[in-house]
Design a protein around this motif. Sequence first.
Motif, PDB file in Angstrom:
ATOM      1  N   PRO A  27      66.040  56.117  43.097  1.00  0.00           N
ATOM      2  CA  PRO A  27      64.718  56.508  42.886  1.00  0.00           C
ATOM      3  C   PRO A  27      64.336  55.145  41.903  1.00  0.00           C
ATOM      4  O   PRO A  27      64.996  55.418  40.583  1.00  0.00           O
ATOM      5  N   VAL A  28      62.832  55.565  41.960  1.00  0.00           N
ATOM      6  CA  VAL A  28      61.985  55.120  40.614  1.00  0.00           C
ATOM      7  C   VAL A  28      60.798  56.040  40.433  1.00  0.00           C
ATOM      8  O   VAL A  28      59.921  56.147  41.799  1.00  0.00           O
ATOM      9  N   GLU A  29      60.306  56.473  39.266  1.00  0.00           N
ATOM     10  CA  GLU A  29      59.075  57.726  38.894  1.00  0.00           C
ATOM     11  C   GLU A  29      58.578  56.549  38.751  1.00  0.00           C
ATOM     12  O   GLU A  29      58.034  55.526  38.367  1.00  0.00           O
ATOM     13  N   LEU A  30      57.008  57.094  39.946  1.00  0.00           N
ATOM     14  CA  LEU A  30      56.364  56.500  39.368  1.00  0.00           C
ATOM     15  C   LEU A  30      54.777  57.065  38.591  1.00  0.00           C
ATOM     16  O   LEU A  30      54.556  58.227  38.732  1.00  0.00           O
ATOM     17  N   ARG A  31      54.063  56.441  37.547  1.00  0.00           N
ATOM     18  CA  ARG A  31      53.234  57.144  36.964  1.00  0.00           C
ATOM     19  C   ARG A  31      51.806  55.849  37.038  1.00  0.00           C
ATOM     20  O   ARG A  31      51.870  55.330  38.227  1.00  0.00           O
ATOM     21  N   GLY A  32      50.618  56.681  36.697  1.00  0.00           N
ATOM     22  CA  GLY A  32      49.346  55.325  36.940  1.00  0.00           C
ATOM     23  C   GLY A  32      48.859  56.762  37.740  1.00  0.00           C
ATOM     24  O   GLY A  32      48.817  58.396  38.477  1.00  0.00           O
ATOM     25  N   ASP A  33      47.787  55.748  38.704  1.00  0.00           N
ATOM     26  CA  ASP A  33      47.462  56.239  40.072  1.00  0.00           C
ATOM     27  C   ASP A  33      47.936  56.206  40.915  1.00  0.00           C
ATOM     28  O   ASP A  33      48.311  55.545  42.011  1.00  0.00           O
ATOM     29  N   VAL A  39      58.727  56.026  43.805  1.00  0.00           N
ATOM     30  CA  VAL A  39      59.619  54.846  45.252  1.00  0.00           C
ATOM     31  C   VAL A  39      61.094  54.061  45.071  1.00  0.00           C
ATOM     32  O   VAL A  39      61.542  54.993  44.192  1.00  0.00           O
ATOM     33  N   GLN A  40      61.588  53.876  45.696  1.00  0.00           N
ATOM     34  CA  GLN A  40      63.089  54.004  45.968  1.00  0.00           C
ATOM     35  C   GLN A  40      63.531  52.220  45.721  1.00  0.00           C
ATOM     36  O   GLN A  40      63.040  51.398  46.647  1.00  0.00           O
ATOM     37  N   ALA A  41      63.914  52.331  45.144  1.00  0.00           N
ATOM     38  CA  ALA A  41      64.469  50.581  44.859  1.00  0.00           C
ATOM     39  C   ALA A  41      65.232  49.995  45.407  1.00  0.00           C
ATOM     40  O   ALA A  41      66.544  50.917  45.248  1.00  0.00           O
ATOM     41  N   THR A  42      65.278  48.556  46.127  1.00  0.00           N
ATOM     42  CA  THR A  42      66.075  48.275  46.960  1.00  0.00           C
ATOM     43  C   THR A  42      67.268  47.277  46.004  1.00  0.00           C
ATOM     44  O   THR A  42      67.930  46.768  47.120  1.00  0.00           O
ATOM     45  N   LYS A  50      57.214  43.471  39.098  1.00  0.00           N
ATOM     46  CA  LYS A  50      56.128  44.282  40.416  1.00  0.00           C
ATOM     47  C   LYS A  50      57.243  44.743  41.042  1.00  0.00           C
ATOM     48  O   LYS A  50      58.145  44.139  41.334  1.00  0.00           O
ATOM     49  N   ILE A  51      57.161  46.129  41.747  1.00  0.00           N
ATOM     50  CA  ILE A  51      58.089  46.663  43.475  1.00  0.00           C
ATOM     51  C   ILE A  51      57.420  46.768  44.148  1.00  0.00           C
ATOM     52  O   ILE A  51      56.018  47.231  43.557  1.00  0.00           O
ATOM     53  N   ALA A  52      57.387  46.642  45.408  1.00  0.00           N
ATOM     54  CA  ALA A  52      56.550  46.812  46.234  1.00  0.00           C
ATOM     55  C   ALA A  52      56.644  47.913  46.490  1.00  0.00           C
ATOM     56  O   ALA A  52      57.323  48.757  46.821  1.00  0.00           O
ATOM     57  N   LEU A  53      55.494  49.011  46.817  1.00  0.00           N
ATOM     58  CA  LEU A  53      55.513  50.544  46.923  1.00  0.00           C
ATOM     59  C   LEU A  53      55.268  50.133  48.477  1.00  0.00           C
ATOM     60  O   LEU A  53      55.838  51.936  48.672  1.00  0.00           O
ATOM     61  N   ARG A  54      54.797  49.816  49.218  1.00  0.00           N
ATOM     62  CA  ARG A  54      55.552  50.056  50.732  1.00  0.00           C
ATOM     63  C   ARG A  54      55.760  47.920  51.179  1.00  0.00           C
ATOM     64  O   ARG A  54      55.500  47.195  51.165  1.00  0.00           O
ATOM     65  N   ASP A  55      56.273  47.903  52.420  1.00  0.00           N
ATOM     66  CA  ASP A  55      56.266  46.694  53.333  1.00  0.00           C
ATOM     67  C   ASP A  55      55.150  46.191  53.272  1.00  0.00           C
ATOM     68  O   ASP A  55      54.324  46.494  53.458  1.00  0.00           O
ATOM     69  N   THR A  74      56.521  35.742  52.524  1.00  0.00           N
ATOM     70  CA  THR A  74      57.384  36.295  53.444  1.00  0.00           C
ATOM     71  C   THR A  74      57.624  38.093  53.479  1.00  0.00           C
ATOM     72  O   THR A  74      56.750  37.994  52.661  1.00  0.00           O
ATOM     73  N   ASP A  75      58.348  38.005  54.398  1.00  0.00           N
ATOM     74  CA  ASP A  75      58.034  39.658  54.613  1.00  0.00           C
ATOM     75  C   ASP A  75      58.577  40.466  52.695  1.00  0.00           C
ATOM     76  O   ASP A  75      59.936  39.984  52.601  1.00  0.00           O
ATOM     77  N   ILE A  76      58.106  41.265  52.619  1.00  0.00           N
ATOM     78  CA  ILE A  76      58.448  41.735  51.465  1.00  0.00           C
ATOM     79  C   ILE A  76      58.976  43.215  51.829  1.00  0.00           C
ATOM     80  O   ILE A  76      58.294  44.136  51.755  1.00  0.00           O
ATOM     81  N   PRO A  77      60.195  43.515  52.171  1.00  0.00           N
ATOM     82  CA  PRO A  77      60.147  44.893  51.753  1.00  0.00           C
ATOM     83  C   PRO A  77      60.275  45.985  50.818  1.00  0.00           C
ATOM     84  O   PRO A  77      60.403  46.155  49.911  1.00  0.00           O
ATOM     85  N   ALA A  78      59.603  47.528  50.952  1.00  0.00           N
ATOM     86  CA  ALA A  78      59.629  48.262  49.763  1.00  0.00           C
ATOM     87  C   ALA A  78      60.986  48.786  49.105  1.00  0.00           C
ATOM     88  O   ALA A  78      61.709  48.550  49.692  1.00  0.00           O
ATOM     89  N   GLY A  79      60.159  49.150  48.036  1.00  0.00           N
ATOM     90  CA  GLY A  79      60.740  48.714  46.657  1.00  0.00           C
ATOM     91  C   GLY A  79      61.762  47.507  46.454  1.00  0.00           C
ATOM     92  O   GLY A  79      62.963  47.318  45.411  1.00  0.00           O
TER      93      GLY A  79
END
Length: 111
Positions: A27-33, A39-42, A50-55, A74-79
């Motif tokens: 788990p990664v706590e999100l701050r800001g807006d 989000v779950q880091a994978t 940068k970490i993807a917030l969604r696919d 390429t496709d980037i999976p969430a996290g």
Amino acid sequence: MDEKQNAFQIDLADNVATALTLLVPGPVELRGDACAPEVQATTEVPVGHKIALRDIRSGEDIVKYGVVIGRATTDIPAGSWVHLHVMCSVYDQRSSHLDVRTGAPKDTKYE
């Protein structure tokens, strides 16, 4: 007690957040807006990257600061880690020739 992992989402329109700590899967706590509380880091994500917030689909815009900064190659999976190995800059064509970890040019030989 483990330290919390944190990332900062600059704008609600962003599909990436910036790692404030080294991120490892979990788990990664999100701050800001933030669009969500976490989000779950994978994958591992270095500090400042940068970490993807969604696919994010191949060819889709990478949005940070509420503006398009790049395009997925390429496709980037969430996290997962979002950097030069899965995206190209829309501002700097040369960025596709830089080493992902060091930022050193791969298209220039130094003797």
